[in-house]
Write a protein that holds these residues in place. Structure first.
Motif, PDB file in Angstrom:
ATOM      1  N   LEU A  73       0.826  -1.209   0.000  1.00  0.00           N
ATOM      2  CA  LEU A  73       0.000   0.000   0.000  1.00  0.00           C
ATOM      3  C   LEU A  73       0.861   1.261   0.000  1.00  0.00           C
ATOM      4  CD1 LEU A  73      -2.793  -1.051   2.518  1.00  0.00           C
ATOM      5  CD2 LEU A  73      -2.983  -0.867   0.025  1.00  0.00           C
ATOM      6  N   ALA A  74       1.976   1.215   0.724  1.00  0.00           N
ATOM      7  CA  ALA A  74       2.844   2.385   0.813  1.00  0.00           C
ATOM      8  C   ALA A  74       3.543   2.668  -0.501  1.00  0.00           C
ATOM      9  CB  ALA A  74       3.885   2.182   1.921  1.00  0.00           C
ATOM     10  N   LEU A  75       3.864   1.612  -1.253  1.00  0.00           N
ATOM     11  CA  LEU A  75       4.612   1.773  -2.503  1.00  0.00           C
ATOM     12  C   LEU A  75       3.704   1.965  -3.712  1.00  0.00           C
ATOM     13  CD1 LEU A  75       7.329  -1.004  -2.051  1.00  0.00           C
ATOM     14  CD2 LEU A  75       7.593   1.447  -1.662  1.00  0.00           C
ATOM     15  N   LYS A  76       2.476   1.529  -3.606  1.00  0.00           N
ATOM     16  CA  LYS A  76       1.573   1.556  -4.765  1.00  0.00           C
ATOM     17  C   LYS A  76       0.798   2.873  -4.822  1.00  0.00           C
ATOM     18  CE  LYS A  76      -2.299  -0.929  -6.905  1.00  0.00           C
ATOM     19  NZ  LYS A  76      -1.657  -0.972  -8.247  1.00  0.00           N
ATOM     20  N   TRP A  78       6.241   6.306  -2.234  1.00  0.00           N
ATOM     21  CA  TRP A  78       6.405   6.264  -0.773  1.00  0.00           C
ATOM     22  C   TRP A  78       7.216   7.459  -0.298  1.00  0.00           C
ATOM     23  CZ3 TRP A  78      11.097   6.069   1.856  1.00  0.00           C
ATOM     24  CH2 TRP A  78      10.987   5.997   3.250  1.00  0.00           C
ATOM     25  N   TRP A  79       8.306   7.764  -1.016  1.00  0.00           N
ATOM     26  CA  TRP A  79       9.177   8.868  -0.600  1.00  0.00           C
ATOM     27  C   TRP A  79       8.414  10.189  -0.565  1.00  0.00           C
ATOM     28  CZ3 TRP A  79      13.516  10.122   1.716  1.00  0.00           C
ATOM     29  CH2 TRP A  79      14.017  11.420   1.557  1.00  0.00           C
ATOM     30  N   MET A  80       7.599  10.429  -1.569  1.00  0.00           N
ATOM     31  CA  MET A  80       6.903  11.707  -1.663  1.00  0.00           C
ATOM     32  C   MET A  80       5.719  11.813  -0.704  1.00  0.00           C
ATOM     33  SD  MET A  80       8.628  13.517  -3.783  1.00  0.00           S
ATOM     34  CE  MET A  80       7.576  14.873  -4.294  1.00  0.00           C
ATOM     35  N   THR A  81       5.283  10.680  -0.126  1.00  0.00           N
ATOM     36  CA  THR A  81       4.134  10.719   0.783  1.00  0.00           C
ATOM     37  C   THR A  81       4.484  10.423   2.235  1.00  0.00           C
ATOM     38  OG1 THR A  81       3.623   8.416   0.186  1.00  0.00           O
ATOM     39  CG2 THR A  81       2.466  10.151  -1.025  1.00  0.00           C
ATOM     40  N   GLN A  82       5.725   9.964   2.493  1.00  0.00           N
ATOM     41  CA  GLN A  82       6.111   9.670   3.871  1.00  0.00           C
ATOM     42  C   GLN A  82       6.312  10.974   4.656  1.00  0.00           C
ATOM     43  OE1 GLN A  82       9.471  10.450   4.989  1.00  0.00           O
ATOM     44  NE2 GLN A  82       9.860  11.355   2.977  1.00  0.00           N
ATOM     45  N   LYS A  83       6.270  10.863   5.980  1.00  0.00           N
ATOM     46  CA  LYS A  83       6.320  12.043   6.843  1.00  0.00           C
ATOM     47  C   LYS A  83       7.616  12.142   7.655  1.00  0.00           C
ATOM     48  CE  LYS A  83       2.080  12.867   5.577  1.00  0.00           C
ATOM     49  NZ  LYS A  83       1.803  13.925   4.580  1.00  0.00           N
ATOM     50  N   GLN A 129      -6.284  14.974 -11.371  1.00  0.00           N
ATOM     51  CA  GLN A 129      -6.343  13.544 -11.700  1.00  0.00           C
ATOM     52  C   GLN A 129      -5.403  12.704 -10.829  1.00  0.00           C
ATOM     53  OE1 GLN A 129      -7.277  12.803 -16.128  1.00  0.00           O
ATOM     54  NE2 GLN A 129      -5.985  14.624 -16.159  1.00  0.00           N
ATOM     55  N   GLY A 130      -4.716  13.381  -9.924  1.00  0.00           N
ATOM     56  CA  GLY A 130      -3.809  12.698  -9.014  1.00  0.00           C
ATOM     57  C   GLY A 130      -2.438  13.345  -9.003  1.00  0.00           C
ATOM     58  N   VAL A 131      -1.902  13.559  -7.803  1.00  0.00           N
ATOM     59  CA  VAL A 131      -0.573  14.152  -7.676  1.00  0.00           C
ATOM     60  C   VAL A 131       0.486  13.243  -8.296  1.00  0.00           C
ATOM     61  CG1 VAL A 131       1.196  14.859  -6.011  1.00  0.00           C
ATOM     62  CG2 VAL A 131      -1.190  15.500  -5.631  1.00  0.00           C
ATOM     63  N   TYR A 132       0.299  11.931  -8.130  1.00  0.00           N
ATOM     64  CA  TYR A 132       1.275  11.006  -8.707  1.00  0.00           C
ATOM     65  C   TYR A 132       1.274  11.082 -10.222  1.00  0.00           C
ATOM     66  CZ  TYR A 132       3.929   6.784  -9.664  1.00  0.00           C
ATOM     67  OH  TYR A 132       4.884   5.908 -10.126  1.00  0.00           O
ATOM     68  N   GLU A 133       0.096  11.182 -10.830  1.00  0.00           N
ATOM     69  CA  GLU A 133      -0.001  11.183 -12.290  1.00  0.00           C
ATOM     70  C   GLU A 133       0.548  12.456 -12.908  1.00  0.00           C
ATOM     71  OE1 GLU A 133      -0.776   8.534 -13.832  1.00  0.00           O
ATOM     72  OE2 GLU A 133      -1.400   7.452 -12.035  1.00  0.00           O
ATOM     73  N   SER A 134       0.577  13.521 -12.152  1.00  0.00           N
ATOM     74  CA  SER A 134       1.056  14.803 -12.687  1.00  0.00           C
ATOM     75  C   SER A 134       2.473  15.103 -12.194  1.00  0.00           C
ATOM     76  CB  SER A 134       0.088  15.924 -12.293  1.00  0.00           C
ATOM     77  OG  SER A 134      -0.199  15.882 -10.886  1.00  0.00           O
TER      78      SER A 134
END
Length: 367
Positions: free
Chosen positions: A47-50, A234-239, A277-282
């Protein structure tokens, strides 16, 4: 009667039996607990990586389509916006490639209207894949950016040749155009263009020196994107560690003034629409595509205008804290056909000053 020694032996045997039984019970309990923990960890890691699935514009759970779009040959859509004189009347047609965390709607080039009308300039702004109203593209790459631009131009029938201006992160699609569709270019300007710290032709010591000037959060983010892209979400969403923080320190005083002015004009709707459409997609895919391994190196690109029928320009702010001037200066020295312009008091945002924008346009169009 049993002796004391026999009683002690019997007691010890019983105790040993109990211990063996307890050990077997503990072992039997530890195995499923360990398995459960392993499964739990793998589930958490997955979940963390996907990244989450994108919210496609026009889909049942996605945002509405609010821009004109063209359909590409692979089924994707690119959203666009036309500015300036009508393309049927235009003498100069320019495709503008936006940068990171931007879009076709968020920022307008401050080209003087008098200049636009006098020269007959048509601007075509578009949302790159995953930004704004343009469909995400999981296979997005440096190469795909050039062919998106070519197909957009063909769908809108702007002609066999056109000019390109790539700004900041939009610099890597501009390099892609020089490599893959040079026959479609009338001229091109790379403004504070993206640099790759792992280009093979850049001397390692120069890359290290320039890389070290960046905030540490930038350095780690670009390392993760380049070396372990599967960890990037994961890197961009970890705290635990900062990612792309300390942005104020990379901007000059003039940059901060320009940013303040631009942000007051930008609507909150356009800002939210950029990543709808999603932070990851952009944003995330943009960085991943840029810092992946390239199939070419800017130092080895061939001059697309050997007969001076067009020109290539790099515009670099000397005070740019995001794009080190040394790297773009080095590339220009190795490619003497590139016209290099170093703005002594310019930072990363200097193109958004009207006089600077006018200078860029006049150089690419009039020489």
């Amino acid at each position: 009667m049993a002796t004391d020694q026999e009683k002690l032996s019997t007691t010890s045997a019983r105790a040993q039996t109990r211990n063996n039984t307890n050990n077997r019970l503990q072992s039997a309990m530890i195995a499923p607990i360990a398995a459960a923990l392993a499964v739990g960890f793998l589930g958490w890691a997955y979940l963390a990586l996907k990244p989450p699935p994108p919210k496609i514009c026009g889909s049942p759970n996605g945002p509405p389509i609010t821009s004109p779009r063209v359909k590409l040959s692979d089924g994707r859509h690119l959203a666009y916006r036309e500015v300036g004189v009508p393309k049927e009347e235009a003498k100069y047609k320019i495709i503008v490639i936006h940068g990171y965390a931007s879009s076709k709607d968020l920022l307008n080039l401050p080209a003087p209207k008098e200049l636009v009308d006098e020269l007959g300039i048509y601007f075509l702004h578009y949302d790159r894949a995953g930004y704004g109203d343009s469909d995400p593209y999981p296979s997005r790459s440096v190469k795909s950016e050039a062919f998106d631009i070519q197909e957009l131009a063909d769908k809108l029938q702007i002609g066999p040749k056109f000019y390109v201006i790539g700004i900041s992160m939009g610099g890597y699609p501009a390099w892609s155009c020089l490599k893959y569709i040079p026959n479609r270019l009338s001229g091109i300007a790379l403004v504070v263009p993206f640099v790759h710290y792992w280009w093979p032709s850049i001397p390692a010591n120069l890359s290290r020196e320039c890389f070290a000037k960046l905030p540490s959060s930038f350095q780690w983010t670009f390392r993760v994107a380049h070396y372990t892209p599967w960890l990037f979400y994961w890197w961009m969403t970890q705290k635990y560690f900062p990612t792309l923080s300390g942005t104020e320190e990379v901007y000059s005083d003039k940059d901060l003034e320009i940013l303040k002015r631009l942000l007051t004009k930008a609507s909150s709707v356009d800002q939210e629409k950029m990543t709808q459409q999603g932070v990851y997609e952009s944003l995330h895919r943009d960085i991943l595509a840029g810092y992946a391994k390239w199939d070419f190196d800017p130092v080895h690109i061939t001059n697309p205008f050997p007969n001076n029928e067009g020109s290539v320009h790099i515009w670099q702010g000397f005070q740019d804290g995001i794009i080190p001037f040394e790297l773009n200066r080095y590339i220009s020295e190795k490619q003497p056909w590139i016209h290099y312009h170093e703005v002594s008091d310019g930072g990363h945002m200097f193109i958004w000053d009207e006089s600077s924008c006018e200078a860029v346009l006049k150089e690419i169009l009039l020489g």
